[in-house]
Design an enzyme around this catalytic site. Structure first.
Site, mmCIF file in Angstrom:
data_model
loop_
_atom_site.group_PDB
_atom_site.id
_atom_site.type_symbol
_atom_site.label_atom_id
_atom_site.label_comp_id
_atom_site.label_asym_id
_atom_site.label_seq_id
_atom_site.Cartn_x
_atom_site.Cartn_y
_atom_site.Cartn_z
ATOM 1 N N HIS A 204 -23.031 30.441 14.972
ATOM 2 C CA HIS A 204 -24.338 30.556 15.396
ATOM 3 C C HIS A 204 -24.947 31.698 14.601
ATOM 4 O O HIS A 204 -26.042 32.015 13.795
ATOM 5 C CB HIS A 204 -24.812 30.769 16.793
ATOM 6 C CG HIS A 204 -24.638 29.500 17.703
ATOM 7 N ND1 HIS A 204 -25.562 28.258 16.888
ATOM 8 C CD2 HIS A 204 -24.322 28.959 18.592
ATOM 9 C CE1 HIS A 204 -25.271 27.298 17.827
ATOM 10 N NE2 HIS A 204 -24.724 27.849 18.843
ATOM 11 N N HIS B 56 -25.055 31.887 10.742
ATOM 12 C CA HIS B 56 -26.249 30.842 10.409
ATOM 13 C C HIS B 56 -27.442 31.604 10.306
ATOM 14 O O HIS B 56 -28.197 31.503 9.633
ATOM 15 C CB HIS B 56 -26.391 29.724 11.519
ATOM 16 C CG HIS B 56 -27.174 28.582 11.012
ATOM 17 N ND1 HIS B 56 -27.624 27.531 11.843
ATOM 18 C CD2 HIS B 56 -27.472 28.335 9.651
ATOM 19 C CE1 HIS B 56 -28.166 26.573 11.266
ATOM 20 N NE2 HIS B 56 -28.163 27.012 9.807
ATOM 21 N N HIS C 99 -17.323 30.110 18.182
ATOM 22 C CA HIS C 99 -18.585 29.328 18.336
ATOM 23 C C HIS C 99 -19.718 30.039 18.286
ATOM 24 O O HIS C 99 -20.671 29.806 17.337
ATOM 25 C CB HIS C 99 -18.468 28.367 19.480
ATOM 26 C CG HIS C 99 -19.560 27.525 19.890
ATOM 27 N ND1 HIS C 99 -19.608 26.250 19.785
ATOM 28 C CD2 HIS C 99 -21.016 27.749 20.192
ATOM 29 C CE1 HIS C 99 -20.812 25.627 19.969
ATOM 30 N NE2 HIS C 99 -21.587 26.627 20.277
ATOM 31 N N GLU C 100 -20.001 30.988 18.950
ATOM 32 C CA GLU C 100 -21.280 31.886 19.099
ATOM 33 C C GLU C 100 -21.312 32.612 17.816
ATOM 34 O O GLU C 100 -22.394 32.898 17.140
ATOM 35 C CB GLU C 100 -21.247 32.846 20.063
ATOM 36 C CG GLU C 100 -21.242 32.365 21.632
ATOM 37 C CD GLU C 100 -22.260 31.296 21.650
ATOM 38 O OE1 GLU C 100 -23.236 31.164 20.917
ATOM 39 O OE2 GLU C 100 -21.904 30.226 22.560
#
Length: 682
Positions: free
Chosen positions: A474, A477, A470-471
């Site tokens: 980020h 991105h 998940h991290e």
């Protein structure tokens, strides 16, 4: 200006080990003074029709200089908190808030932006430049540019106070988390706990000069007790300490109490919203988000609750029946994790602890990097010989066809004086500098996993693997942006309710057999996750997903309702209880003070925006369904996602980017199917 102050130097990566608390305020004062003078000079020199090069580029340079100094300070405050650093950090918050408010209310600057937006040159701008201008003009209005002077001043006072209160909330939560420990001398009291959990507790005791075992409220320790401790009284004691942190309840009642802080934050947010012409803070929050209205958000959440609650009711009934068979006829909040794990083991013959042996940290990282290399055509290598804030920190570089793309730090393990949770923050934005050089992005990725103990490598639960993915989503991105203007590169300018799309999207590969084959390998033998374990894990994927869904909806609705209805006479607790009456199936005890530690909305960026997790989950599930159709490692689909979503950052509205990738607007069906909460899945 002290030339020996590392925060006033130009540097590639922050000189973390050289930064001292006494450097912070001096550097910030100097940079703010320089910036104010530079803005005044810039406005005085503007030509009749400002250009991007005469207006935006110099402001980006000023922002980058301030960010270069403040980013490492803010980061250190979260990962290496100390009394001295905290004091210096907090001394700067009002100064920074005042500076940004001044810029947002600078009429000459606003006029220059408007002139640029209306200039003939603007017609030839890239889409990112146009979006940056539109967002800037919107943000001027949300900074009170149109307000009378007295109200502008009040706006500034509120922002300054809110900045200070958010920091106080975070500090008090950290202090409350560290204020409670339980020392255990008799190993029998820890019956049921895994060897790795006990080893970590023994290590914590040794670090404090004690023998035996030390239970703390850091998440790995709390989670171990709640999931595995056979001693029900111990579970209740630890649960009570954890869920009353920073409140007027529990073993440390009244210490570090966030209750008054929350009340003041909510009052000020409501006043701010009214000042800017909004009915409430939820409305103000949506002014810069993807969702159109409070009605749309509430309708979305209530619809999800309606669809999910029957599954949650069923999950709870099964858990209560199972617990009763085990001799627990009155299931309480401190029993849920324990009996859920026992039921999972009975039903699927699998547990997080069995899986942990197959997810040593280096194997997971190697596999994670292999997955993104396949999807996005990038290469990742570890770097050594860099300056760091802790020996556990690692640094990696992304390149593409031999060209440097960006770097990221990993700080993965729980420790004292480190904020709980997991997060990514941009340490440096990608942008084209005034001299024409391209500045590459840098990201910090932070988690709180159980560190290596007893000679074994750090072993992750599958839940922790999912958090890591998940991290890293980020991080990608931020790092894989192709936008060269700071205002829209990476995560900058991305609507908050779309910012979770790339992160939740990455989690899907933790569940795909092809992905699991790359990220799993027994820490001793290297043996891949056996087929029978894989089958059991996939079978258990949606175990209690109904309960988990209504819990997330409880948080989302509570946050949104709290900010939409503030001032109606209800306390924070009464709002929360009202939401629980609607969506929850298991009510926590009356002493539970969850809100007092809800840092996402009181000290993070999620105020009236926690719904973003569910909103973006719809986007991510639907985006991933394209990979289900084409193949989870389909290179063309991976590149298409990269170019449509990751590369374009905040350069266009999220719906435009999503439709560019998917060919249509998102549907909720994929999410419900992935979670097993639909007739099709059932």
């Amino acid at each position: 200006m002290s030339s020996s102050n590392p925060l006033l130097q130009d540097f590639d990566l922050p000189p973390y080990s050289a930064i001292r608390a006494e450097h912070v305020e001096t550097a910030v004062d100097a940079i703010l003074a320089d910036s104010r003078a530079a803005v005044a000079a810039l406005l005085a020199e503007q030509p009749g029709a400002p250009s991007w090069a005469s207006l935006i580029q110099p402001l980006d340079e000023l922002g980058a200089r301030l960010g270069r100094a403040w980013s490492p300070v803010s980061h250190l405050n979260a990962v290496c908190n100390s009394a001295e650093l905290r004091e210096a950090y907090e001394a700067c918050l009002p100064k920074l808030s005042e500076y940004w408010t001044e810029l947002g209310q600078n009429k000459a600057l606003f006029d220059a932006y408007q002139a640029l937006a209306k200039s003939p040159a603007a017609e030839g701008f890239e889409v990112a430049q146009t979006t940056i201008l539109e967002h800037a003009l919107r943000d001027f209005r949300l900074s009170g540019i149109d307000l009378p002077l007295a109200e502008q001043q009040r706006y500034g006072e509120i922002q300054m106070k809110l900045s200070e209160l958010a920091s106080r909330f975070s500090n008090q939560l950290l202090d409350a988390t560290q204020a409670w420990t339980k020392h255990i001398n008799n190993e029998a009291a820890l019956a049921g706990l895994t060897d790795s959990a006990k080893a970590q507790m023994a290590q914590a005791a040794t670090a404090k000069g004690q023998d035996g075992w030390l239970i703390s409220l850091e998440f790995p320790s709390y989670y171990a007790v709640m999931t595995y401790a056979d001693d029900r009284a111990l579970r209740e004691e630890v649960y009570t300490a954890y869920c009353t942190r920073a409140s007027e309840q529990g073993p440390n009642a009244g210490q570090h109490d966030n209750g008054p802080v929350m009340a003041e934050i909510l009052d000020l947010r409501q006043e701010l919203a009214r000042l800017l012409g909004f009915a409430n803070f939820s409305e103000l929050s949506l002014a810069s988000k993807m969702a159109d209205s409070t009605e749309q958000v509430l309708s979305f959440l209530h619809d999800l609750a309606l669809r999910s609650k029957p599954f949650a009711v069923q999950d709870l009934a099964e858990l209560q029946a199972f617990a009763a068979e085990q001799g627990c006829s009155d299931l309480q909040s401190w029993d849920v994790g324990y009996y859920s794990e026992k039921l999972r083991e009975q039903r699927y013959s699998i547990s997080q602890e069995i899986l942990r042996a197959y997810f040593p940290i280096d194997k997971v990282l190697t596999g994670l990097f292999a997955i993104v290399e396949k999807l996005y055509g990038i290469q990742i290598e570890e770097l050594t010989g860099f300056d760091s804030w802790h020996p556990d920190v690692r640094l990696f570089q992304i390149s593409e066809q031999g060209a440097h793309v960006g770097r990221f730090f990993f700080d993965l393990y729980a420790r004292a004086n480190k904020r709980g949770g997991a997060w990514m923050d941009g340490a440096r934005d990608k942008r084209r500098a005034a001299d024409g050089s391209l500045i590459s992005p840098v990201a910090n990725l932070v988690c709180n996993f159980t560190p290596a103990v007893g000679g074994k490598p750090a072993l992750l639960t599958h839940d922790e693997v999912t958090t890591l993915f998940h991290e890293f989503g980020h991080g990608l991105h931020h790092l894989l942006t192709r936008v060269e203007h700071a205002g829209a590169s990476g995560i900058n300018g991305v609507a908050w309710d779309a910012v979770e799309l790339p992160s939740q999207f990455m989690e899907n590969w933790c569940w795909e057999p092809e992905g699991l084959a790359l990220i799993s390998g027994h820490y001793e033998s290297g043996e891949p996750l056996p087929q029978d374990l894989l089958d059991k894990m996939l079978a258990a994927k949606n175990f209690q997903s109904g309960l988990m869904m209504v819990r997330q909806l409880e948080f989302s609705l509570f946050d949104f309702e709290l900010h939409a209805s503030h001032g109606d006479g209800r306390s924070v607790l009464e709002v929360l209880e009202g939401i629980r009456a609607e969506v929850s199936v298991m009510r926590p005890p009356a002493f539970n003070r969850f809100a007092n530690s809800f840092a996402h909305i009181f000290a993070g960026g999620y105020a009236a925006g926690y719904y973003s997790y569910k909103w973006a989950e719809v986007l991510s599930a639907d985006a991933f369904s394209k990979f289900e159709e084409d193949g989870v490692f389909n290179g063309a689909t991976g590149r298409a996602f990269r170019e449509a979503i990751l590369a374009r950052g905040g350069s266009q509205e999220p719906m435009v980017l999503f439709v560019d990738f998917r060919g249509r607007e998102p549907s909720i069906d994929a999410l419900l199917r992935h979670l097993g909460l639909s007739a099709e899945a059932a």
